[in-house]
Write a protein that holds these residues in place. Structure first.
Motif, PDB file in Angstrom:
ATOM      1  N   ARG B 238     164.194 -14.334  89.880  1.00 14.77           N
ATOM      2  CA  ARG B 238     163.252 -13.827  88.874  1.00 14.77           C
ATOM      3  C   ARG B 238     161.919 -13.572  89.566  1.00 14.77           C
ATOM      4  O   ARG B 238     161.023 -14.417  89.559  1.00 14.77           O
ATOM      5  N   PRO B 239     161.790 -12.382  90.158  1.00 10.71           N
ATOM      6  CA  PRO B 239     160.615 -12.100  90.995  1.00 10.71           C
ATOM      7  C   PRO B 239     159.297 -12.242  90.240  1.00 10.71           C
ATOM      8  O   PRO B 239     158.299 -12.653  90.811  1.00 10.71           O
ATOM      9  N   SER B 240     159.303 -11.927  88.948  1.00  7.75           N
ATOM     10  CA  SER B 240     158.042 -11.933  88.217  1.00  7.75           C
ATOM     11  C   SER B 240     157.650 -13.340  87.740  1.00  7.75           C
ATOM     12  O   SER B 240     156.513 -13.574  87.364  1.00  7.75           O
ATOM     13  N   ARG B 241     158.593 -14.259  87.749  1.00  6.78           N
ATOM     14  CA  ARG B 241     158.332 -15.625  87.306  1.00  6.78           C
ATOM     15  C   ARG B 241     157.297 -16.261  88.226  1.00  6.78           C
ATOM     16  O   ARG B 241     157.383 -16.140  89.453  1.00  6.78           O
ATOM     17  N   ASN B 242     156.341 -16.972  87.649  1.00 10.59           N
ATOM     18  CA  ASN B 242     155.304 -17.599  88.462  1.00 10.59           C
ATOM     19  C   ASN B 242     155.892 -18.662  89.383  1.00 10.59           C
ATOM     20  O   ASN B 242     156.683 -19.492  88.971  1.00 10.59           O
ATOM     21  N   ILE B 243     155.460 -18.633  90.640  1.00 12.12           N
ATOM     22  CA  ILE B 243     156.010 -19.545  91.639  1.00 12.12           C
ATOM     23  C   ILE B 243     155.741 -21.014  91.284  1.00 12.12           C
ATOM     24  O   ILE B 243     156.559 -21.899  91.565  1.00 12.12           O
ATOM     25  N   ASN B 244     154.627 -21.292  90.602  1.00 10.76           N
ATOM     26  CA  ASN B 244     154.298 -22.681  90.262  1.00 10.76           C
ATOM     27  C   ASN B 244     155.267 -23.256  89.229  1.00 10.76           C
ATOM     28  O   ASN B 244     155.576 -24.444  89.264  1.00 10.76           O
ATOM     29  N   VAL B 245     155.721 -22.391  88.307  1.00 11.66           N
ATOM     30  CA  VAL B 245     156.726 -22.846  87.338  1.00 11.66           C
ATOM     31  C   VAL B 245     158.028 -23.153  88.074  1.00 11.66           C
ATOM     32  O   VAL B 245     158.660 -24.201  87.862  1.00 11.66           O
ATOM     33  N   GLN B 246     158.410 -22.228  88.953  1.00 14.60           N
ATOM     34  CA  GLN B 246     159.645 -22.427  89.717  1.00 14.60           C
ATOM     35  C   GLN B 246     159.560 -23.701  90.553  1.00 14.60           C
ATOM     36  O   GLN B 246     160.493 -24.507  90.582  1.00 14.60           O
TER      37      GLN B 246
END
Lengths: 357, 357
Positions: B238-246
């Motif tokens: 999910r490229p658009s998902r924020n990295i901090n959430v991931q």
């Protein structure tokens, strides 16, 4: 400098093929060089194949001869110390090479008759450069005695890998041949890989080499590289000239320089004990091997180049180690394995990085 | 498998840039994607620059953090044995990473508000894959205890270089990303170079590793490579998902697995001596360093890839050795020098061998 003449020669251009083309044109056959008929394409592909085959054969011969040379040295060392005069052996190697070149020439004369390209007589202009490589090698060999004051024998083996770099640099500068960036990277890897393969627990001593030792090692590497590249320049300067004539003149001067070295170093020994004192079966084998290797080097210079020579002798070094495992029960180190991987990748990159023309 | 979805994604395609493009299109602005106006070229070049800059910054951060990590380990070893429970430290590292991700998220929410991409709540479909890397690392760490029955610690360091190869192979197979032939050659060189740099007089012992040892080393390399590549697949899915959430979800499961390990291995020690027993200033530094390195790894996975990660940590290994010369008076070996040359050439070749698109 005259050897610059070949600077623009196409790397993939084959001197003998060129001669064939020339004689075609001279014969007055109706042939347009710009015409690319189906037949010509066929001839081209045939030529490329023949050229590639010859290049492979001489390279393979050099690799096998060089590695068997190292194995003979190990064998002779195991059999005891050198009892014979090294200078007499060197003289015989040069004489044998001369003799082999003459025999080959005799056969060519019988088949093709004597012509401009294969006659033995020469001009001063052609022959004047032939003593130079022999003289350079002599200076290098003299220096070799002095470097051992600063470096031990295994350290010297490691420093000798500087030859690889010096050959590459001089090849570029003197012959004006281009290597692609990938090929330069491959050359650096070849040097690092060969050195890695030779690492042992005492190798770090070489880092303590004093400044004079480094200077001498670098000078020796440059001399050796210069001699190699200069020989290539001489041999390639007259592409149509028969290689056996060129070899003959190179080796005649080799005989001269070696007979001087023999007189200076071993005059007493030869006079008192005789020329062949201390010769054994293995000595004779080594002389034959050195002579054939020498001729293989010339052939590689004629049909390939110094770069191919360096790769070939590096592979021979690795091959020697592997064969020694079976012959002498040597052990291969992890460093040898890693060095072999790096050298293999270097060979791949040298061929993958070929400049597209 | 779902992570194959990204297989056809352009290697040089930036997920965030893509999202920006998408929102542009959705906003209904008159814009022809095939039109290459001067303005668009300018935006493109600006994007490429920004992308390159971010990639460089996260890679540099990872390199520096990894090398300082190794230096802290040497430092802590010199200061004496580990007095604290390693599992509590690992748990704290995961907790700290979670906390940092939450703080970063809080700032983003303040600035941009909560949206689809940066909200913390998630679906089972998204979160179900997140425990897998943590579980794989746990299995690998458990195996680590057993491999020492077959290999000594320096031998294990050398075998760990198999990770480089396994990462490359799994990267190719799982993510369907292509490396050029030159880049594969570079990857082999990276492995050989790193191993060469670590050679010492006892390294040849590793060649006597029994068969079980080799199998375990290879399994561990595959687990480690798989975990790394799987993490990249999750993050890039999910490229658009924020990295901090991931990151938050990755680390939450890291906390879970580590708390289980803590209970199993160190329950008594923690109960009797306390959670923070034996902690020192250097322990706290190491925990902070590990947390930041972990986040840097995630960032590299998001904005670059596993290949960049491997190069970065290899350079960090070399950097550590050089810094240790000054900090701890270590000596650099010839093998280290040769390995560094090979790794440097590998880095050059990786960039020179980029597939032209």
């Amino acid at each position: 400098m005259e050897y610059r003449k070949i600077k623009d020669e196409d790397e993939d251009r084959d001197p003998v093929v060129e001669d064939v083309e020339k004689s075609f044109s001279l014969s007055g056959a109706v042939q347009d060089n710009n015409l690319t008929s189906g037949g010509e394409t066929k001839i081209d592909s045939h030529r490329t194949k023949a050229k590639w085959k010859r290049k492979s054969v001489v390279t393979l011969a050099l690799t096998i001869l060089t590695s068997s040379q190292a194995i003979l040295i190990v064998w002779s060392k195991r059999a005891g110390k050198y009892e014979y005069s090294v200078t007499t052996a060197n003289f015989l190697v040069e004489t044998l090479k001369c003799a082999i070149s003459l025999v080959a020439l005799g056969r060519i004369w019988k088949r093709e008759g004597v012509n401009e390209d294969n006659r033995l007589t020469t001009t001063l202009d052609e022959v004047i450069v032939y003593p130079i490589p022999a003289a350079l090698y002599l200076v290098k060999n003299l220096l070799q005695y002095y470097i051992f004051a600063y470096v031990d024998a295994p350290g010297y083996q490691i420093l000798k890998n500087l030859n690889i770099i010096s050959t590459g640099v001089l090849y570029r500068i003197m012959l004006k041949r281009r290597l692609s960036e990938i090929q330069w990277a491959a050359f650096v890897l070849l040097t690092a890989g060969c050195t890695t393969a030779q690492l042992n627990s005492n190798s770090d001593h070489v880092l303590q080499t004093p400044f004079q030792g480094w200077v001498m090692a670098i000078v020796m590497a440059l001399l050796s590289g210069f001699a190699g590249v200069y020989t290539e320049a001489i041999i390639k300067k007259r592409p149509s000239r028969n290689i056996n004539v060129q070899n003959f003149w190179l080796y005649v001067f080799g005989m001269c320089f070696n007979s001087v070295a023999m007189l200076v170093q071993d005059f007493d020994a030869v006079m008192n004990k005789g020329f062949f004192h201390g010769y054994s079966f293995i000595t004779v084998l080594m002389i034959f091997n050195h002579a054939l290797s020498g001729i293989a080097v010339s052939m590689v210079m004629k049909y390939a180049d110094n770069i191919v020579k360096v790769y070939s002798t590096s592979v021979a070094m690795l091959l020697t180690a592997v064969v020694s495992v079976f012959l002498f029960g040597f052990h291969l180190s992890l460093a040898f394995f890693l060095g072999t991987v790096v050298v293999s990748v270097a060979i791949y990159l040298h061929s993958a990085g070929k400049i597209q023309r």
